[in-house]
Enzyme design. Structure first.
Site, PDB file in Angstrom:
ATOM      1  N   LYS A  84       0.859  -1.181   0.000  1.00  0.00           N
ATOM      2  CA  LYS A  84       0.000   0.000   0.000  1.00  0.00           C
ATOM      3  C   LYS A  84       0.898   1.236   0.000  1.00  0.00           C
ATOM      4  CE  LYS A  84      -4.489   0.713   2.154  1.00  0.00           C
ATOM      5  NZ  LYS A  84      -5.248   0.537   3.400  1.00  0.00           N
TER       6      LYS A  84
HETATM    7  O1  G3P Z   1      -8.840   1.172   4.181  1.00  0.00           O
HETATM    8  C1  G3P Z   1      -8.890   2.546   4.494  1.00  0.00           C
HETATM    9  C2  G3P Z   1      -9.776   2.762   5.642  1.00  0.00           C
HETATM   10  O2  G3P Z   1      -9.292   2.038   6.715  1.00  0.00           O
HETATM   11  C3  G3P Z   1     -10.003   4.163   6.087  1.00  0.00           C
HETATM   12  O3  G3P Z   1     -11.170   4.121   6.822  1.00  0.00           O
HETATM   13  O4  G3P Z   1     -12.815   4.809   8.476  1.00  0.00           O
HETATM   14  O5  G3P Z   1     -10.396   5.447   8.760  1.00  0.00           O
HETATM   15  O6  G3P Z   1     -11.798   6.518   7.000  1.00  0.00           O
HETATM   16  P1  G3P Z   1     -11.553   5.302   7.834  1.00  0.00           P
END
Ligand code: G3P
Length: 216
Positions: A84
């Protein structure tokens, strides 16, 4: 549409994969920190043992050389590791170099369709638009999934759209309707996908009727 689980929690990964629905896993430095992981490499290897599919491991370097060093190290941990990389100038350079070296990539922190086009041009395996974080600033995050799908289809890019930052089942539904290749979903939302009040009421009534019949 493939389902990845968006977590670094081994118990959640184990439980979700037992349902037979999980095609891969995504992690990021925040999810790793949330689990208090001290040995990142061995934790990633444990995840790879639980799920036989793409497992995203994120670099923390911000410069090209550092990213490439980390990418090569992480990719050597297991055949299913996907690197990533952030949507930055160095991240795109590293995406291109990883692709040339046969290392799979997931370009993360994508917030507009043109960023996804750049990632695809660099040969990314996956591109991760963060829909929930766009919703958070008052825009419709899912709109970019629709636009990226059009762009990729226009030019036949094989980069897979990995809808990320999913917050609720409606994000998953819209991702499927829009032709997202993958949705990476937190465990809490995976459980919500299964639930419907009418399913619960229906099951309760079936069981009641069955018990009543036995009493007759
Ligand atoms: O895979 C990316 C994700 O984990 C981000 O999620 O909820 O932190 O915006 P969030």
């Amino acid at each position: 549409m493939k389902f990845f689980i968006d977590t670094a929690n081994l118990e959640e990964i184990k439980e979700a994969s037992q349902m037979g629905l999980i095609d891969g896993v995504t992690t990021n430095p925040s999810l790793i920190a949330k689990e208090g992981v001290t040995d990142h490499d061995s934790h990633m290897k444990k995840i790879c043992e639980l799920v036989d599919g793409p497992i995203s491991a994120e670099v923390v370097s911000t410069d090209f050389d550092g990213m490439m060093k980390e990418a090569k190290h992480l990719a050597a941990l297991h055949k299913n590791i996907v690197i990533k990389l952030p949507m930055t100038m160095d991240g795109i350079k590293a995406t291109k170099a990883c692709t040339e070296a046969g290392i799979k990539t997931n370009v993360t922190l994508v917030f507009q369709p043109i960023q996804a086009l750049l990632a695809a041009k660099a040969g990314a395996t996956f591109v991760s638009p963060f829909v929930g974080r766009i919703d958070d600033i008052g825009r419709d995050g899912m709109q970019i999934i629709e636009e990226i799908r059009i762009i990729f289809d226009n030019y036949g890019f094989e980069t897979q759209i990995l809808t990320a930052s999913i917050r609720h089942p409606h994000h998953v539904l819209r991702a499927a309707l829009m032709g997202s290749d993958v949705a990476t979903i937190p465990f809490k939302v995976i459980k919500q996908l299964i639930k419907h009040p009418l399913t619960d009421i229906g099951l309760e009534n079936f069981l009641k009727d069955h018990e009543n019949l036995k009493k007759k």
